[in-house]
Design a protein around this motif. Structure first.
Motif, PDB file in Angstrom:
ATOM      1  N   THR A   5      -5.281   2.749  -9.211  1.00 10.72           N
ATOM      2  CA  THR A   5      -5.942   1.793 -10.099  1.00 10.72           C
ATOM      3  C   THR A   5      -5.287   0.419 -10.139  1.00 10.72           C
ATOM      4  N   TRP A   6      -4.219   0.195  -9.367  1.00 10.21           N
ATOM      5  CA  TRP A   6      -3.579  -1.123  -9.388  1.00 10.21           C
ATOM      6  C   TRP A   6      -4.609  -2.194  -9.054  1.00 10.21           C
ATOM      7  N   ASN A   7      -4.540  -3.311  -9.770  1.00 10.77           N
ATOM      8  CA  ASN A   7      -5.430  -4.426  -9.500  1.00 10.77           C
ATOM      9  C   ASN A   7      -4.877  -5.673 -10.140  1.00 10.77           C
ATOM     10  N   ALA A   8      -5.492  -6.789  -9.828  1.00 11.47           N
ATOM     11  CA  ALA A   8      -5.129  -8.062 -10.433  1.00 11.47           C
ATOM     12  C   ALA A   8      -6.425  -8.788 -10.779  1.00 11.47           C
ATOM     13  N   PRO A   9      -6.534  -9.278 -12.042  1.00  9.15           N
ATOM     14  CA  PRO A   9      -7.746 -10.016 -12.410  1.00  9.15           C
ATOM     15  C   PRO A   9      -7.785 -11.375 -11.713  1.00  9.15           C
ATOM     16  N   LEU A  10      -9.000 -11.819 -11.421  1.00 10.03           N
ATOM     17  CA  LEU A  10      -9.188 -13.130 -10.793  1.00 10.03           C
ATOM     18  C   LEU A  10      -9.558 -14.162 -11.852  1.00 10.03           C
ATOM     19  N   GLU A  11      -9.108 -15.361 -11.653  1.00 13.58           N
ATOM     20  CA  GLU A  11      -9.351 -16.445 -12.619  1.00 13.58           C
ATOM     21  C   GLU A  11     -10.842 -16.656 -12.869  1.00 13.58           C
ATOM     22  N   ALA A  12     -11.646 -16.528 -11.816  1.00  9.27           N
ATOM     23  CA  ALA A  12     -13.086 -16.740 -11.943  1.00  9.27           C
ATOM     24  C   ALA A  12     -13.834 -15.481 -12.377  1.00  9.27           C
ATOM     25  N   VAL A  60       3.882   6.735  -1.154  1.00  6.35           N
ATOM     26  CA  VAL A  60       4.153   7.666  -0.054  1.00  6.35           C
ATOM     27  C   VAL A  60       5.443   8.458  -0.252  1.00  6.35           C
ATOM     28  N   GLU A  61       6.359   7.959  -1.064  1.00  6.98           N
ATOM     29  CA  GLU A  61       7.585   8.720  -1.317  1.00  6.98           C
ATOM     30  C   GLU A  61       7.271  10.047  -2.010  1.00  6.98           C
ATOM     31  N   ASN A  62       6.305  10.028  -2.925  1.00  9.34           N
ATOM     32  CA  ASN A  62       5.914  11.239  -3.648  1.00  9.34           C
ATOM     33  C   ASN A  62       4.651  11.905  -3.109  1.00  9.34           C
ATOM     34  N   HIS A  63       3.811  11.154  -2.408  1.00  9.90           N
ATOM     35  CA  HIS A  63       2.532  11.671  -1.893  1.00  9.90           C
ATOM     36  C   HIS A  63       2.354  11.197  -0.445  1.00  9.90           C
ATOM     37  N   PRO A  64       3.077  11.798   0.491  1.00  3.75           N
ATOM     38  CA  PRO A  64       3.086  11.286   1.871  1.00  3.75           C
ATOM     39  C   PRO A  64       1.805  11.528   2.672  1.00  3.75           C
ATOM     40  N   LYS A  65       0.958  12.461   2.247  1.00  5.41           N
ATOM     41  CA  LYS A  65      -0.220  12.828   3.051  1.00  5.41           C
ATOM     42  C   LYS A  65      -1.510  12.719   2.245  1.00  5.41           C
ATOM     43  N   MET A  66      -2.579  12.457   2.949  1.00  6.87           N
ATOM     44  CA  MET A  66      -3.931  12.625   2.439  1.00  6.87           C
ATOM     45  C   MET A  66      -4.511  13.760   3.272  1.00  6.87           C
ATOM     46  N   THR A  67      -5.150  14.735   2.614  1.00 10.49           N
ATOM     47  CA  THR A  67      -5.700  15.868   3.350  1.00 10.49           C
ATOM     48  C   THR A  67      -7.167  16.095   2.981  1.00 10.49           C
ATOM     49  N   PHE A  68      -7.869  16.721   3.894  1.00  6.55           N
ATOM     50  CA  PHE A  68      -9.265  17.095   3.675  1.00  6.55           C
ATOM     51  C   PHE A  68      -9.486  18.464   4.294  1.00  6.55           C
ATOM     52  N   THR A  69     -10.092  19.364   3.532  1.00  9.63           N
ATOM     53  CA  THR A  69     -10.461  20.684   4.037  1.00  9.63           C
ATOM     54  C   THR A  69     -11.934  20.924   3.727  1.00  9.63           C
ATOM     55  N   ALA A  70     -12.716  21.137   4.768  1.00  4.84           N
ATOM     56  CA  ALA A  70     -14.157  21.357   4.593  1.00  4.84           C
ATOM     57  C   ALA A  70     -14.410  22.657   3.849  1.00  4.84           C
ATOM     58  N   THR A  71     -15.357  22.603   2.897  1.00  3.52           N
ATOM     59  CA  THR A  71     -15.751  23.788   2.142  1.00  3.52           C
ATOM     60  C   THR A  71     -17.222  24.147   2.355  1.00  3.52           C
ATOM     61  N   ASN A  72     -18.029  23.190   2.815  1.00  2.00           N
ATOM     62  CA  ASN A  72     -19.449  23.433   3.056  1.00  2.00           C
ATOM     63  C   ASN A  72     -19.954  22.433   4.086  1.00  2.00           C
ATOM     64  N   LEU A 108       0.825  -1.211   0.000  1.00  6.60           N
ATOM     65  CA  LEU A 108       0.000   0.000   0.000  1.00  6.60           C
ATOM     66  C   LEU A 108       0.859   1.261   0.000  1.00  6.60           C
ATOM     67  N   ARG A 109       2.025   1.220   0.627  1.00  8.33           N
ATOM     68  CA  ARG A 109       2.930   2.382   0.649  1.00  8.33           C
ATOM     69  C   ARG A 109       3.650   2.576  -0.686  1.00  8.33           C
ATOM     70  N   SER A 110       3.710   1.538  -1.505  1.00 12.37           N
ATOM     71  CA  SER A 110       4.490   1.548  -2.748  1.00 12.37           C
ATOM     72  C   SER A 110       3.816   2.385  -3.841  1.00 12.37           C
ATOM     73  N   ALA A 111       4.526   2.510  -4.963  1.00 12.60           N
ATOM     74  CA  ALA A 111       4.014   3.270  -6.112  1.00 12.60           C
ATOM     75  C   ALA A 111       2.741   2.641  -6.693  1.00 12.60           C
ATOM     76  N   ASP A 112       2.476   1.362  -6.417  1.00 14.41           N
ATOM     77  CA  ASP A 112       1.243   0.730  -6.893  1.00 14.41           C
ATOM     78  C   ASP A 112      -0.008   1.362  -6.265  1.00 14.41           C
ATOM     79  N   PHE A 113       0.137   1.901  -5.058  1.00 15.13           N
ATOM     80  CA  PHE A 113      -1.011   2.470  -4.350  1.00 15.13           C
ATOM     81  C   PHE A 113      -0.729   3.911  -3.916  1.00 15.13           C
ATOM     82  N   PHE A 114      -0.425   4.131  -2.637  1.00 15.23           N
ATOM     83  CA  PHE A 114      -0.290   5.494  -2.111  1.00 15.23           C
ATOM     84  C   PHE A 114       0.929   6.234  -2.645  1.00 15.23           C
TER      85      PHE A 114
END
Length: 177
Positions: free
Chosen positions: A149-156, A78-90, A70-76
């Protein structure tokens, strides 16, 4: 009551998520490091100022190999995008103690508008005289909206990792003296 500064009590708070695995099971995880800036009247959040930040490297699914993936380039990435942020607007009151909180969620270099349901759970005074407030937060996001978008197809048929992520926060905050 007017807006006041509230400090997140991280030892009594949690940031959790769940996602479908193999199309039929659910995997849960959370983040161990997060912070918030909250200026609010907890009994009426409509005028609140809320921002939240999560350290993505603190992901914990109780499986070290999965967490590292999850920390790798396949997902988050984190080396390039260490944080997730949220700022309320409404913030819109939808019930006595419930609100739709809409804001800008930034993850993996993408920013999208998302809405979460926030419930005010009440206030109280702890044994040391500190006023505390509790909130629960629930929502859903699509990871593909953020380039995850990383994923793996399942045989079934189908895929290994679902696109919809359920998010759940339990927050306790202390009123700043």
């Amino acid at each position: 009551m007017t807006n006041a500064k509230w400090n997140l009590d991280v030892t009594h708070s949690s940031v959790d998520f769940s996602v479908k695995h193999m199309m039929f099971a659910t995997v849960k995880g959370g983040f161990q490091s997060f912070e918030a800036n909250i200026e609010a009247n907890p009994t009426d959040l409509t005028t609140a100022s809320i921002s939240f930040s999560v350290d993505l490297s603190s992901v914990d699914t109780r499986n070290e190999d999965r967490d590292n993936h999850l920390r790798s380039a396949d997902f988050f990435d984190v080396e390039n995008h260490p944080k997730m942020t949220f700022t309320a607007t409404n913030i819109e009151k939808i019930d006595d103690n419930e609100y739709n909180v809409t804001g800008d969620l930034s993850l993996h270099g993408e920013t999208k508008s998302e809405t979460f349901v926030v419930a005010f759970e009440g206030t109280g005074v702890d044994p040391w005289g500190n006023e505390k407030a509790g909130f629960s937060v629930d929502g859903k996001i699509k990871r593909s909206d953020y380039g995850l978008t990383w994923n793996a197809p399942l045989e079934a048929g189908g895929v290994l990792v679902g696109d919809q992520i359920k998010i759940s926060l339990q927050l306790q905050a202390a009123k700043e003296a």
